[in-house]
Design an enzyme around this catalytic site. Sequence first.
Site, short mmCIF file in Angstrom:
data_model
loop_
_atom_site.label_atom_id
_atom_site.label_comp_id
_atom_site.label_asym_id
_atom_site.label_seq_id
_atom_site.Cartn_x
_atom_site.Cartn_y
_atom_site.Cartn_z
N PHE A 128 0.85 -1.19 0.00
CA PHE A 128 0.00 0.00 0.00
C PHE A 128 0.89 1.25 0.00
CE2 PHE A 128 -2.86 3.12 1.96
CZ PHE A 128 -3.99 2.93 1.20
N ASP A 197 2.18 -4.98 8.60
CA ASP A 197 0.98 -4.15 8.53
C ASP A 197 -0.23 -5.09 8.44
OD1 ASP A 197 -1.15 -2.50 7.80
OD2 ASP A 197 0.16 -1.10 6.73
N TYR A 222 -10.63 1.15 10.66
CA TYR A 222 -11.87 1.42 9.92
C TYR A 222 -12.19 0.40 8.84
CZ TYR A 222 -8.37 3.85 6.99
OH TYR A 222 -7.26 4.17 6.26
N ARG A 383 -12.40 -5.05 -7.08
CA ARG A 383 -12.19 -5.67 -5.76
C ARG A 383 -13.52 -5.91 -5.06
NH1 ARG A 383 -8.25 -2.73 -1.72
NH2 ARG A 383 -10.03 -1.29 -1.76
C1 LIG Z 1 -5.73 1.08 4.52
C2 LIG Z 1 -4.26 0.95 4.70
C3 LIG Z 1 -3.53 1.94 5.36
C4 LIG Z 1 -4.24 3.20 5.80
O1 LIG Z 1 -3.40 4.13 6.41
P1 LIG Z 1 -4.05 5.45 7.00
O2 LIG Z 1 -2.97 6.07 7.76
O3 LIG Z 1 -5.25 5.06 7.79
O4 LIG Z 1 -4.49 6.30 5.85
C5 LIG Z 1 -2.18 1.73 5.55
N1 LIG Z 1 -1.57 0.62 5.11
C6 LIG Z 1 -2.26 -0.35 4.47
C7 LIG Z 1 -1.55 -1.59 4.02
C8 LIG Z 1 -3.61 -0.21 4.24
O5 LIG Z 1 -4.28 -1.15 3.59
#
Ligand SMILES: *Cc1c(COP(=O)(O)O)cnc(C)c1O
Length: 424
Positions: A128, A197, A222, A383
């Site tokens: 991500f 993560d 979330y 997705r």
């Molecule tokens: C959704 C997601 C995030 C989100 O990060 P935010 O700080 O909440 O914007 C981070 N890493 C991964 C792998 C995600 O899927």
Amino acid sequence: MQRSHCLALDADDPLAPLREQFTLPADMIYLDGNSLGALPRSTAARVQAVVTEEWGQGLIRSWNTAGWMDLPRRVGNKIARLVGAAPGELVVADSTSINLYKVLSAALAIAREHAPQRRVIVSERENFPTDLYMAQSLAAQHGMQLELVEQGQAANRLRDDVAVLLLTQVNYRSGALQDMAAITAAAHAAGALTVWDLAHSAGAVPVDLNAAHADFAIGCGYKYLNGGPGAPAFVWVHARHVNRVQQPLSGWHGHAAPFVFTPDYQPAPGIARYLCGTPTLLSLAALECGVDTVLAAEPLGGMQALRRKSVALSELFIRLVQEQLSAHPVTVASPRDASQRGSQVSLTFDGDGYAVMQAMIARGVIGDFRAGDQTHGDADLLRFGFTPLYLRHVDVFDAAQTLRNILDSGIWRDARFARKGAVT
Ligand SMILES: *Cc1c(COP(=O)(O)O)cnc(C)c1O
């Protein structure tokens, strides 16, 4: 596969009552809980009570009388049950991006002290983007290199220059699920630390951080935890590391004695040092309602039972795609082996996938579209997230039928579904 068969599966589903915990719009099939989880029924009343009673009447006293000070730890202990962490090892704080900054900094600090010749952070090109962006700045700050490998190849890059492996357990595009225990063991054998993560794992697949001997982990509130838009995130550090280093965002809530107000920072013992400033209380209260919807599965078999249903739903979807869409240029882009897949299925469509998804949304089936990086030949993806807490087999059947109708009729070619500003 008949619709009646799906209705029978739902009638037999021991997890079916969990759906009652949510407020879902009528006439909609929501397949985007991997991006933003649905609204729990309890959330509005809880947030209302925090606003009108705890804030409105209790005012400043509520930090103690309503347990506000303790809430990051209390909700953290609940999330800990879902990811194989012990009580007191995990807290809720800030966002996933910010927590990544903290834990990756800490991992790099440990590496610098014990293995200064290791100068490389390894991650995956398709991780991500925020994870990669944060790693880029940290690599620059530490005079290190961020090296990106193709998905699933990180363990093959473990040479003696690697300080940290930064991996997302379930890839947000393909849904590919990595073997945390095996990769962590390989990293440790090669002298590297791991940062995991769990954004698409927590509440979606069984995770056992301590059994995997993971080093650091972060995750999102979330998505599958249903905490609401912008819900705070969580952070976990293995007990063997937690007191070794101070994380860089040394805010007063991570101080050993925040209310002594000394000018010098003293990190709190344990995971509390990963707190930074004042928690976002309203969002934190909403997150607790979301986490409780997942914990409600505990008497019914917990994450293992949720995982069984999640696999059943995604296998059903793949089967329907293969049985009913064979006339169309649709392929399953997620791993076909359920044991290597999280709680989502991604499809490729040889055509305008964006328009297909818009047509599905117009018919009440909400998934999402993620464009691929064309420079690397990555496919555009449709997705579909399968959240076992609130989805039924019949929803999967109806979603596949909707996709079939859209492709059979060619309605997706209609101009109203085209991407605005697209050059065709
Ligand atoms: C959704 C997601 C995030 C989100 O990060 P935010 O700080 O909440 O914007 C981070 N890493 C991964 C792998 C995600 O899927």
